[in-house]
Design an enzyme around this catalytic site. Structure first.
Site, PDB file in Angstrom:
ATOM      1  CG  ASP A 102      -2.028  -0.954   1.203  1.00  0.00           C
ATOM      2  OD1 ASP A 102      -2.005  -1.866   0.349  1.00  0.00           O
ATOM      3  OD2 ASP A 102      -2.955  -0.831   2.033  1.00  0.00           O
ATOM      4  CE  LYS A 166      -4.594   2.161   3.075  1.00  0.00           C
ATOM      5  NZ  LYS A 166      -3.572   1.308   3.663  1.00  0.00           N
ATOM      6  CE  LYS A 194      -6.331  -1.288   3.353  1.00  0.00           C
ATOM      7  NZ  LYS A 194      -4.964  -1.834   3.487  1.00  0.00           N
TER       8      LYS A 194
HETATM    9  O1  LIG Z   1      -2.604   2.736   5.440  1.00  0.00           O
HETATM   10  C1  LIG Z   1      -3.168   2.921   6.478  1.00  0.00           C
HETATM   11  C2  LIG Z   1      -4.144   2.106   7.137  1.00  0.00           C
HETATM   12  O2  LIG Z   1      -4.847   1.245   6.332  1.00  0.00           O
HETATM   13  C3  LIG Z   1      -4.995   2.955   7.979  1.00  0.00           C
HETATM   14  O3  LIG Z   1      -4.347   3.087   9.167  1.00  0.00           O
HETATM   15  P1  LIG Z   1      -5.080   2.654  10.518  1.00  0.00           P
HETATM   16  O4  LIG Z   1      -5.706   1.333  10.212  1.00  0.00           O
HETATM   17  O5  LIG Z   1      -3.993   2.588  11.518  1.00  0.00           O
HETATM   18  O6  LIG Z   1      -6.091   3.699  10.757  1.00  0.00           O
END
Ligand SMILES: O=C[C@H](O)COP(=O)(O)O
Length: 243
Positions: A102, A166, A194
């Site tokens: 990601d 995402k 996402k």
């Molecule tokens: O790329 C970041 C996450 O998918 C989102 O972060 P988090 O789950 O810690 O809010």
């Protein structure tokens, strides 16, 4: 849980969740706990900062769950070469075990209208991992964008060849549920969405509506809570108005 008339089991929900452990003070114990949870629930991936990628890949080995590499995280404002180097370093260190990427996009390039450069920055990472069976997602940081910028970013990311687009890192404001519809309308059908960075407050409710609105995968630091609540029967009640 029932979404648009289809019943999803706890395993169905978990298979659509990328569990996250991205806090700067997360330790080895946090990684171990997350991987135990991931195996128990059957999450799609466990995303961490790249320092932890080899450990997470090892802990998940044989489960089919990907070690998620959060790249250029959380700002996206590295040179393209640095992004590629960061990703390829992590990929090399998983030693062939399942992983996924990601990557935060370069928001300034989008805002300034340098769409070709914005696309090339994403494509460089896509091309670097090509042929390895690694899913790549482009993180837009939708809370910083207006609707037109979200649409443009989606088109650029699709052109760059990503598998998913995402919404958010969770470090620059939460995404709105309405962003999912904007993204879906702008993306070709083969590119998934996402929804992420929506925090822990009301996470199951937000997750439910995100799935209903067309999100294919969710990112969450409390994937276990999301699965527990949505598979408890509550979600069917919650969906009566929408289904
Ligand atoms: O790329 C970041 C996450 O998918 C989102 O972060 P988090 O789950 O810690 O809010």
């Amino acid at each position: 849980m029932r979404i648009n008339g289809t019943v999803w089991s706890a395993r169905d929900i978990a298979a659509r969740i990328d569990h996250t452990v991205l806090a700067p003070d997360a330790t080895r114990k946090d990684m171990e706990n997350a991987c135990v949870l991931a195996r128990a629930y059957g999450f799609k991936a466990v995303f961490t900062n790249p320092y932890w990628t080899p450990l997470v890949a090892e802990l998940l080995d044989g489960s089919g769950i990907a070690a998620g590499i959060s790249a250029a995280f959380p700002l996206g404002s590295l040179s393209t070469d640095a992004k590629v180097a960061e990703v390829m370093d992590a990929v090399a260190r998983v030693d062939g075990k399942p992983c996924a990427v990601d990557m935060v996009t370069n928001i300034a390039l989008l805002k300034e209208g340098h769409f070709d450069d914005y696309t090339r920055d994403i494509a460089a990472v896509v091309n670097a991992v090509e042929g390895r069976g690694i899913i790549v997602k482009a993180i837009l940081e939708t809370s910083l964008l207006n609707a037109e910028e979200i649409r443009t970013a989606c088109r650029c990311a699709a052109e760059a060849g990503v598998d998913f687009v995402k919404t958010s890192t969770g470090r620059a404001g939460a995404p709105a549920l309405s962003h999912i519809r904007i993204m879906r309308e702008a993306l070709p059908a083969h590119v998934g969405i996402k929804f992420s960075g929506f925090g822990t407050l009301n996470a199951p409710e937000l997750a439910l509506w995100a799935f209903f609105l067309g999100a294919d995968v969710l990112g969450s630091p409390c994937g276990d809570v999301v699965v527990d609540v949505l598979s408890s029967g509550y979600a069917e009640v919650g969906m009566l108005a929408g289904s």
